[in-house]
Scaffold this motif. Structure first.
Motif, short mmCIF file in Angstrom:
data_model
loop_
_atom_site.label_atom_id
_atom_site.label_comp_id
_atom_site.label_asym_id
_atom_site.label_seq_id
_atom_site.Cartn_x
_atom_site.Cartn_y
_atom_site.Cartn_z
N MET A 165 0.82 -1.21 0.00
CA MET A 165 0.00 0.00 0.00
C MET A 165 0.86 1.26 0.00
O MET A 165 0.38 2.34 -0.29
N LEU A 166 2.13 1.11 0.34
CA LEU A 166 3.08 2.21 0.24
C LEU A 166 3.92 2.02 -1.02
O LEU A 166 4.57 0.98 -1.18
N HIS A 167 3.87 2.99 -1.91
CA HIS A 167 4.60 2.91 -3.18
C HIS A 167 5.66 4.01 -3.26
O HIS A 167 5.42 5.13 -2.82
N GLN A 168 6.79 3.67 -3.85
CA GLN A 168 7.80 4.70 -4.10
C GLN A 168 7.48 5.49 -5.36
O GLN A 168 7.86 6.65 -5.48
N ILE A 169 6.78 4.85 -6.30
CA ILE A 169 6.31 5.53 -7.51
C ILE A 169 4.82 5.24 -7.65
O ILE A 169 4.44 4.08 -7.79
N PRO A 170 3.95 6.25 -7.62
CA PRO A 170 2.52 5.98 -7.77
C PRO A 170 2.22 5.57 -9.20
O PRO A 170 2.76 6.13 -10.15
N GLY A 171 1.36 4.57 -9.37
CA GLY A 171 1.05 4.14 -10.73
C GLY A 171 -0.12 3.17 -10.76
O GLY A 171 -0.65 2.77 -9.73
N GLY A 172 -0.50 2.81 -11.99
CA GLY A 172 -1.61 1.89 -12.19
C GLY A 172 -2.91 2.58 -12.51
O GLY A 172 -3.89 1.95 -12.89
N LYS A 215 13.14 6.20 8.00
CA LYS A 215 14.28 5.30 8.03
C LYS A 215 14.93 5.17 6.65
O LYS A 215 16.16 5.13 6.51
N LEU A 216 14.10 5.10 5.61
CA LEU A 216 14.63 4.98 4.25
C LEU A 216 15.00 6.33 3.65
O LEU A 216 15.57 6.40 2.57
N ASN A 217 14.58 7.39 4.35
CA ASN A 217 14.88 8.75 3.88
C ASN A 217 14.39 8.96 2.45
O ASN A 217 15.11 9.42 1.56
N THR A 218 13.12 8.61 2.24
CA THR A 218 12.58 8.71 0.87
C THR A 218 11.10 9.06 0.89
O THR A 218 10.38 8.74 1.85
N ASN A 219 10.65 9.70 -0.17
CA ASN A 219 9.23 9.98 -0.34
C ASN A 219 8.49 8.68 -0.64
O ASN A 219 9.00 7.80 -1.33
N MET A 220 7.27 8.59 -0.13
CA MET A 220 6.41 7.43 -0.41
C MET A 220 5.02 7.95 -0.74
O MET A 220 4.67 9.10 -0.44
N TYR A 221 4.22 7.09 -1.35
CA TYR A 221 2.87 7.46 -1.76
C TYR A 221 1.90 6.34 -1.39
O TYR A 221 2.23 5.16 -1.52
N LEU A 222 0.73 6.72 -0.90
CA LEU A 222 -0.32 5.71 -0.72
C LEU A 222 -0.79 5.28 -2.10
O LEU A 222 -0.94 6.11 -3.00
N LEU A 269 -8.62 -7.73 -3.05
CA LEU A 269 -9.62 -6.80 -2.51
C LEU A 269 -8.84 -5.79 -1.70
O LEU A 269 -8.22 -6.14 -0.69
N ASN A 270 -8.83 -4.55 -2.16
CA ASN A 270 -7.85 -3.62 -1.60
C ASN A 270 -8.42 -2.25 -1.30
O ASN A 270 -9.48 -1.88 -1.80
N ARG A 271 -7.68 -1.51 -0.49
CA ARG A 271 -7.97 -0.10 -0.24
C ARG A 271 -7.08 0.74 -1.14
O ARG A 271 -5.86 0.53 -1.19
N ASN A 272 -7.67 1.66 -1.86
CA ASN A 272 -6.94 2.60 -2.70
C ASN A 272 -7.15 4.02 -2.18
O ASN A 272 -8.17 4.31 -1.53
N PHE A 273 -6.21 4.90 -2.51
CA PHE A 273 -6.25 6.27 -2.00
C PHE A 273 -5.98 7.25 -3.13
O PHE A 273 -4.95 7.16 -3.79
N ARG A 274 -6.91 8.17 -3.35
CA ARG A 274 -6.73 9.15 -4.40
C ARG A 274 -7.03 10.54 -3.84
O ARG A 274 -8.12 10.79 -3.32
N ASN A 275 -6.05 11.41 -3.96
CA ASN A 275 -6.10 12.73 -3.33
C ASN A 275 -6.89 13.69 -4.20
O ASN A 275 -6.36 14.66 -4.74
N GLU A 276 -8.18 13.40 -4.31
CA GLU A 276 -9.05 14.16 -5.21
C GLU A 276 -10.34 14.54 -4.49
O GLU A 276 -10.40 14.54 -3.27
N GLY A 277 -11.37 14.84 -5.26
CA GLY A 277 -12.59 15.39 -4.68
C GLY A 277 -13.40 14.41 -3.84
O GLY A 277 -13.23 13.20 -3.90
#
Length: 465
Positions: free
Chosen positions: A170-177, A189-196, A218-226
């Motif tokens: 659920m944590l991605h280094q590059i958002p996609g799909g 700890k990884l000193n990096t940006n992550m994305y839901l 069967l998953n939870r997705n997250f989209r920073n929209e309306g």
């Protein structure tokens, strides 16, 4: 407390047994629940207690109950959680009731419940204090019990067909799909940006490369929209993938799955949603996106005008569509479709022949290089599912990703090289689909807002807190 009986099981088991037989059997039951009704009549006090499924009547007779418990009877009030030990019987009106021989308060209520008879109607309170909504509104309880059942049925349907349920990050280094705005976070700890994650698609296809042939998540997705009646930033989706099958097979699979759910839940093919009759018998209607726009929008004199750039721009202007510089004509056609056509797709309908330039993960159609082997399923004017034959050519996928980044003005760091490299090891011919669980449940439970089928929907910050 020893073994506790469940209220719904008592009701299911004994409701249809004649009054005299229940009396002879001297059936002892022990239950726990919340008081939702209380009325005193001389030496008798009647209360009703409920759990998430059902409620049952209790008779407390001062001559039968232990005298030490009589002061307690006066203290109990609506909302208290209690334990009851008693004997089943039926009243003159044949209502299944428990004759109480022992009562114990398990927890007192310190704030009064909303009036049970008027229910909790304030939408804001319903969503912010879902626990009160569940206590007072039977429709809410039934909706979420149905939601649980529908998700279980989806799993049953796929398990019977030997699909394997998997889990991906659920944590991605590059958002996609999917083409959506992600939520941003940071891993210390990884000193990096992550994305839901906005979708699990790329990970799932890597599992197909690894050797799985039939999988789902069967998953939870997250989209920073309306946020709206059909959008929640956090939502539930199922993604299904099968190797060695094309998108037409997946369309049939989705038809069968939804029909199976309808039959199990409603025992019929036709249901009503928002006063509209919807027939779920299959096969579902199939129509190309251009034919659908021509048929329902009434804005084009003939279908060939959907090839005319000037005409499309003129219609877009008329519809007040804001056109960005990097929009292709096909992107504008999609905007026209959303405004003019989606709302007319009431009966289950597969929209096909989506344009390849807006389908970067889909396979190109062999007969027409301008379209993708892709579909979207619409029901009651809502997009419910999106599926296609998967693009498995790593060179073409790399080109598509680069084009997409250019259109979206994104940095090259968002190019998913890991996925491209995985394709070099060979993705079998595969088809997949993502289906929105929340929207489907909205329709199957006849709820007009997605907030009514998500236990804790995302809301604006409460000014009072």
């Amino acid at each position: 407390m020893n073994k506790i009986d469940e209220i719904y099981k008592i009701i299911n088991k004994y409701s249809n047994i004649p009054k005299n037989i229940i009396k002879k059997k001297n059936i002892n039951v022990k239950i726990c629940g919340r008081i939702i009704l209380k009325r005193s009549m001389g030496i008798n006090t009647f209360i009703n207690i409920q759990d998430i499924y059902e409620n049952i009547q209790i008779l407390i007779n001062k001559k039968i109950i232990n005298k030490k418990k009589i002061p307690l009877i006066k203290k109990i009030k609506i909302g208290d959680i209690i334990y009851i030990d008693g004997i089943l019987f039926k009243t003159k009106t044949k209502e299944l009731t428990i004759n109480c021989i022992y009562i114990k308060i398990l927890n007192k209520i310190y704030k009064s419940l909303p009036d049970k008879f008027h229910k909790l109607k304030n939408k804001e309170t319903k969503y912010r204090q879902r626990y009160l909504d569940l206590i007072t509104n039977i429709k809410t309880r039934k909706t979420f019990l149905l939601r649980i059942k529908i998700i279980k049925l989806i799993r049953n349907f796929l398990n019977k067909r030997n699909f394997l349920e998997v889990e991906t990050p659920m944590l991605h280094q590059i958002p996609g799909g999917a083409n959506a705005k992600p939520f941003f976070t940071y891993h210390n700890k990884l000193n990096t940006n992550m994305y839901l994650r906005i979708a699990p698609e790329l990970y799932l296809k890597q599992l197909i490369i690894g050797g799985f042939t039939k999988i789902f998540e069967l998953n939870r997705n997250f989209r920073n929209e309306g946020i709206s009646s059909k959008h929640n930033p956090e939502f539930t989706m199922i993604e299904i993938y099968q190797a060695y099958k094309n998108y037409k097979y997946i369309m049939k699979l989705i038809e069968k799955m939804i029909y199976y759910i309808i039959q199990c839940v409603h025992k019929k093919e036709i249901i009503f949603f928002n006063k509209k009759k919807i027939n779920f018998s299959f096969p579902y209607k199939k129509i190309s996106i251009k034919k659908a726009i021509y048929k329902y929008s009434k804005l084009f004199n003939n279908i060939n005008e959907l090839e005319n750039k000037d005409k499309i721009l003129k219609i877009a202007k008329k519809l007040k569509i804001k056109i960005k510089k990097k929009y292709t004509i096909n992107k504008i056609i999609i905007k026209i479709f959303k405004i003019t056509t989606e709302k007319f797709l009431i009966q289950p309908t597969f929209i096909t022949e989506y344009f390849i330039d807006i389908s970067p993960l889909a396979k190109i159609n062999k007969k027409n290089k301008n379209i993708a082997d892709r579909f979207e399923l619409f029901i009651a004017g809502y997009e419910i599912a999106n599926g296609f034959s998967e693009l498995n050519d790593y060179k073409q996928q790399y080109i598509n990703f680069k084009k997409q980044l250019k259109i979206e003005n994104k940095n090259k760091k968002f190019l998913n090289i890991n996925y491209i490299n995985s394709l070099k090891y060979g993705l079998p011919p595969t088809s997949g689909v993502g289906l929105g669980i929340d929207r489907l449940i909205m329709i199957l439970t006849n709820n007009k807002s997605i907030k009514d089928v998500i236990l804790f929907p995302t809301l604006k910050k409460n000014k009072n807190n």
